[in-house]
Design a protein around this motif. Structure first.
Motif, mmCIF file in Angstrom:
data_model
loop_
_atom_site.group_PDB
_atom_site.id
_atom_site.type_symbol
_atom_site.label_atom_id
_atom_site.label_comp_id
_atom_site.label_asym_id
_atom_site.label_seq_id
_atom_site.Cartn_x
_atom_site.Cartn_y
_atom_site.Cartn_z
ATOM 1 N N GLY A 380 -27.665 -31.170 37.386
ATOM 2 C CA GLY A 380 -27.081 -29.530 38.086
ATOM 3 C C GLY A 380 -27.535 -28.554 37.113
ATOM 4 O O GLY A 380 -26.906 -27.168 37.374
ATOM 5 N N CYS A 381 -28.945 -28.597 35.983
ATOM 6 C CA CYS A 381 -29.024 -27.429 35.002
ATOM 7 C C CYS A 381 -30.226 -26.465 36.023
ATOM 8 O O CYS A 381 -31.444 -27.303 37.019
ATOM 9 C CB CYS A 381 -29.154 -27.482 34.149
ATOM 10 S SG CYS A 381 -28.292 -28.424 32.801
ATOM 11 N N PRO A 382 -30.350 -25.343 36.406
ATOM 12 C CA PRO A 382 -31.335 -24.521 36.927
ATOM 13 C C PRO A 382 -32.832 -24.939 36.369
ATOM 14 O O PRO A 382 -32.360 -24.741 34.592
ATOM 15 C CB PRO A 382 -30.483 -23.251 37.233
ATOM 16 C CG PRO A 382 -29.808 -22.821 36.689
ATOM 17 C CD PRO A 382 -29.405 -24.318 36.186
ATOM 18 N N VAL A 383 -33.646 -25.333 36.779
ATOM 19 C CA VAL A 383 -35.117 -25.074 36.273
ATOM 20 C C VAL A 383 -35.677 -23.617 36.564
ATOM 21 O O VAL A 383 -36.193 -23.599 37.350
ATOM 22 C CB VAL A 383 -35.584 -26.424 35.910
ATOM 23 C CG1 VAL A 383 -34.703 -27.356 35.294
ATOM 24 C CG2 VAL A 383 -36.375 -27.363 37.416
ATOM 25 N N ALA A 385 -40.750 -23.071 37.661
ATOM 26 C CA ALA A 385 -41.759 -23.894 38.192
ATOM 27 C C ALA A 385 -41.789 -25.124 36.892
ATOM 28 O O ALA A 385 -42.824 -26.198 37.844
ATOM 29 C CB ALA A 385 -42.444 -22.954 38.252
ATOM 30 N N HIS A 386 -41.531 -24.647 36.079
ATOM 31 C CA HIS A 386 -42.522 -25.767 34.624
ATOM 32 C C HIS A 386 -41.588 -27.155 34.259
ATOM 33 O O HIS A 386 -41.860 -28.305 33.528
ATOM 34 C CB HIS A 386 -43.271 -25.247 33.681
ATOM 35 C CG HIS A 386 -43.926 -24.282 34.192
ATOM 36 N ND1 HIS A 386 -45.682 -24.616 33.700
ATOM 37 C CD2 HIS A 386 -44.235 -23.056 33.612
ATOM 38 C CE1 HIS A 386 -45.965 -23.613 34.113
ATOM 39 N NE2 HIS A 386 -45.643 -22.820 33.276
ATOM 40 N N GLY A 387 -40.224 -27.360 34.901
ATOM 41 C CA GLY A 387 -39.447 -27.923 34.973
ATOM 42 C C GLY A 387 -38.274 -28.012 33.665
ATOM 43 O O GLY A 387 -36.965 -28.805 33.478
ATOM 44 N N VAL A 388 -38.241 -26.767 33.232
ATOM 45 C CA VAL A 388 -37.480 -26.117 31.933
ATOM 46 C C VAL A 388 -36.633 -25.337 32.125
ATOM 47 O O VAL A 388 -36.538 -24.740 33.518
ATOM 48 C CB VAL A 388 -38.876 -25.588 30.681
ATOM 49 C CG1 VAL A 388 -37.364 -25.291 29.962
ATOM 50 C CG2 VAL A 388 -40.241 -25.922 30.782
ATOM 51 N N ASP A 399 -28.933 -22.021 30.587
ATOM 52 C CA ASP A 399 -27.949 -21.578 31.374
ATOM 53 C C ASP A 399 -27.141 -22.434 31.759
ATOM 54 O O ASP A 399 -25.523 -21.858 31.999
ATOM 55 C CB ASP A 399 -28.863 -20.520 32.275
ATOM 56 C CG ASP A 399 -29.522 -19.949 32.415
ATOM 57 O OD1 ASP A 399 -29.276 -19.233 31.261
ATOM 58 O OD2 ASP A 399 -30.194 -19.181 33.293
ATOM 59 N N CYS A 400 -27.246 -23.431 32.079
ATOM 60 C CA CYS A 400 -26.121 -24.588 32.952
ATOM 61 C C CYS A 400 -24.943 -24.828 31.589
ATOM 62 O O CYS A 400 -23.708 -25.255 32.456
ATOM 63 C CB CYS A 400 -26.371 -25.615 33.468
ATOM 64 S SG CYS A 400 -27.370 -26.544 32.054
ATOM 65 N N ALA A 494 -24.475 -30.414 40.486
ATOM 66 C CA ALA A 494 -24.517 -29.333 40.573
ATOM 67 C C ALA A 494 -24.595 -28.801 42.153
ATOM 68 O O ALA A 494 -24.338 -27.168 41.892
ATOM 69 C CB ALA A 494 -26.400 -29.952 41.679
ATOM 70 N N LEU A 495 -23.404 -29.240 42.377
ATOM 71 C CA LEU A 495 -22.248 -28.428 43.721
ATOM 72 C C LEU A 495 -22.135 -27.021 43.287
ATOM 73 O O LEU A 495 -21.722 -26.304 43.487
ATOM 74 C CB LEU A 495 -22.508 -29.083 44.686
ATOM 75 C CG LEU A 495 -21.263 -28.894 46.452
ATOM 76 C CD1 LEU A 495 -22.411 -27.612 46.844
ATOM 77 C CD2 LEU A 495 -20.538 -29.521 47.125
ATOM 78 N N CYS A 496 -20.567 -28.044 42.383
ATOM 79 C CA CYS A 496 -20.731 -27.105 41.550
ATOM 80 C C CYS A 496 -20.620 -25.603 40.717
ATOM 81 O O CYS A 496 -20.139 -24.536 40.968
ATOM 82 C CB CYS A 496 -19.704 -27.746 40.013
ATOM 83 S SG CYS A 496 -18.251 -26.283 39.265
ATOM 84 N N ASN A 497 -22.208 -25.813 40.439
ATOM 85 C CA ASN A 497 -22.624 -25.006 40.047
ATOM 86 C C ASN A 497 -23.367 -23.582 40.451
ATOM 87 O O ASN A 497 -23.079 -22.703 40.689
ATOM 88 C CB ASN A 497 -24.080 -25.297 38.358
ATOM 89 C CG ASN A 497 -23.255 -26.235 37.841
ATOM 90 O OD1 ASN A 497 -22.737 -25.314 37.009
ATOM 91 N ND2 ASN A 497 -24.461 -27.116 37.505
#
Length: 539
Positions: A380-383, A385-388, A399-400, A494-497
């Motif tokens: 659920g954590c947004p990343v 373009a490098h997956g970080v 941020d999550c 992820a939906l909650c976020n």
């Protein structure tokens, strides 16, 4: 006649072998069976991508026989070409250069249609000379028939030569393989010859010709030759031609001379092992007596030496057969195109059928593992373009998990929840804290409902959020906390976020509420998964 029958038999055998042969293809550069033990070291480097070039394969030898027209070029006019034959063995040392050892056997004949009077210095004819006036005015008298002689000869020639052959057209850029080859070559060797002349008629007497060679000089050539034939000239060759005697190397009754050869030809593939060759070969020897005559005629006076050496030409057609090593060799390299492997390597990727690639994404963040710099991103954590995991304010808390998404730099460092502690302004450091400012009275705030598995705001939800924004604008000391209640799965979290982000985005972008007054959080199992609660809090 016997040699002609043997030659015909050899041609027939090779032709029958060719009828069972298949048209040849190329060879596989990865086939180690055609590589010699000496070349395996290079082949192993090629297999292991340590060397760009495969080892040269074993290739077959060529055995050939031919027959054709044999002609001597000299001081005496040659008759129609006579029959010659040859055998050879050939080996390729590369795709262009090969060596050939060839044995040639031919018999040449010649007859001048003009009579000659200056023949006293030619030992084969001098014994039959009539009285001759020399250029100094003296007269030489010998027994024999009066009048001129007509030079003629028959010579038997054998030679053995080693030739370098150069293939001119097997390197092809637009065709895999040749069925026709053009070649040329040069060589050196040794020639044996034995020459006889016909100086006597059937009665072993000198021929009787007109007294002066000028009496028939302008007659029709055919008429002169017919008259000579009627006299019997050329029926038998009983007199040895002039030779160098002890000054020349002889083998038996043959004179030996070194020779040089130039040749050119074209070969047509009949099968993988058999080809037909049409060739012309010209050979010059270091001697002027191949035709039995080295004295050049003059209008007056004695004969003088001819300045040119004699030569002979062999125009032939032959059959060649490839042999050796069986299946562990390829056909001679001059039949192969060395560019075939290179073009195959260039063309193969265009025709390869590749399976659909399977790209793993272990943490499910939308960035494949091969490109993911953080392969274990929490669900659920947004990343980026490098997956970080994104950290908008750079406070070290993703941020999550950051309860204060935008923490001013002066308020950092932050606690584990990403909340910083901002220093008091200079103007307020000495002021007493107004406890009345620590209260917040927004009243009851709504609960926002979402459709199942949906993160978009409905019209009703937007209306309720507009009411929340109005209350926040009228109470500057109040903040809100947006709380969702996901299930334990990553998808639900992820939906909650996304739902919390949608509420935050609407309040900041559509209603003008500062983002630092809104905190979003998700509590697993704390309530209805399709509702989000909004609660007030003090700044």
């Amino acid at each position: 006649m016997k040699s002609k029958k043997i030659l015909l038999l050899i041609f027939t055998i090779l032709a029958s072998l060719g009828s069972f042969a298949q048209q040849g293809g190329t060879y596989d550069v990865y086939d180690s069976t055609v590589i010699s033990a000496k070349g395996m070291a290079q082949q192993n480097e090629f297999w292991n991508n340590a060397y760009n070039f495969p080892a040269k394969p074993r290739n077959q030898w060529e055995l050939g026989v031919s027959g054709g027209a044999f002609t001597v070029t000299g001081d005496v006019h040659a008759k129609f070409p006579t029959v010659g034959w040859a055998v050879h063995i050939r080996k390729a040392f590369g795709y262009v250069v090969s060596m050939r050892l060839q044995y040639l056997n031919g018999a040449g004949k010649g007859l001048n249609y003009l009579g000659s009077s200056n023949f006293a210095k030619n030992s084969a004819w001098a014994r039959y000379a009539a009285p001759i006036t020399q250029s100094n005015g003296t007269t030489v008298t010998r027994a024999g028939a009066p009048g001129p002689v007509y030079y003629n000869y028959k010579t038997k020639v054998q030679d053995l030569s080693l030739q370098g052959i150069f293939t001119l057209n097997n390197i092809r850029f637009h065709k895999q393989k040749n069925t026709v080859l053009i070649y040329a070559g040069v060589g050196i060797g040794g020639t044996l010859y034995h020459t006889m002349v016909d100086a006597l008629n059937a009665s072993s007497q000198p021929y009787v010709f007109p007294a002066s060679p000028t009496t028939n000089r302008y007659e029709n050539r055919k008429d002169i030759l017919d008259r000579l034939k009627a006299l019997g000239v050329g029926d038998s060759y009983e007199t040895p031609a002039e030779s160098h005697g002890d000054r020349s190397v002889t083998i038996g009754n043959n004179t030996f001379k070194p020779s040089g050869t130039a040749l050119g030809g074209i070969a047509f593939k009949l099968g993988k092992r058999v080809n037909l060759a049409i060739e012309d070969r010209f050979t010059i020897i270091g001697d002027d007596l191949l035709d039995g005559q080295r004295w050049q005629e003059q209008a007056y006076g004695d004969a003088v030496l001819s300045p040119n050496n004699d030569a002979y030409n062999y125009a032939s057609i032959g059959l060649n057969y490839n042999f050796g090593f069986g299946a562990s060799s390829v056909e001679p390299l001059y039949w192969l195109n060395p560019l075939d492997y290179a073009y195959g390597e260039l063309n193969n990727p265009r025709h390869m059928k590749l399976p659909k690639p399977v790209l793993d994404d272990t943490d499910g963040d939308g960035v494949i593992d091969q490109l993911d710099r953080e392969p274990t991103t929490p669900a659920g954590c947004p990343v980026d373009a490098h997956g970080v995991t994104k950290d908008t304010d750079g406070d070290g808390v993703p941020d999550c998990k950051d309860k204060q998404l935008i923490t001013p730099t002066e308020c950092q460092p932050v606690d584990a929840d990403g909340v910083g502690k901002c220093p008091d302004p200079e103007c307020c450091k000495n002021m007493k804290m107004d406890t009345s400012m620590n209260t917040c009275s927004l009243g009851d705030l709504p609960t926002i409902s979402f459709r199942e598995n949906k993160g978009a705001l409905s019209s009703d939800a937007k209306s309720m959020l507009a009411t929340v924004a109005s209350k926040l604008k009228s109470s500057a000391t109040c903040n809100i906390t947006v709380t969702g209640y996901p299930a334990a799965s990553k998808a639900s979290q992820a939906l909650c976020n996304r739902r919390g982000d949608a509420i935050r985005m609407y309040l900041t972008e559509s209603e003008g509420i500062s983002g630092d007054r809104i905190t979003t959080t998700c509590e697993i199992g704390g309530g209805d998964v399709n509702t989000v609660d909004i609660k007030s809090s003090v700044q």
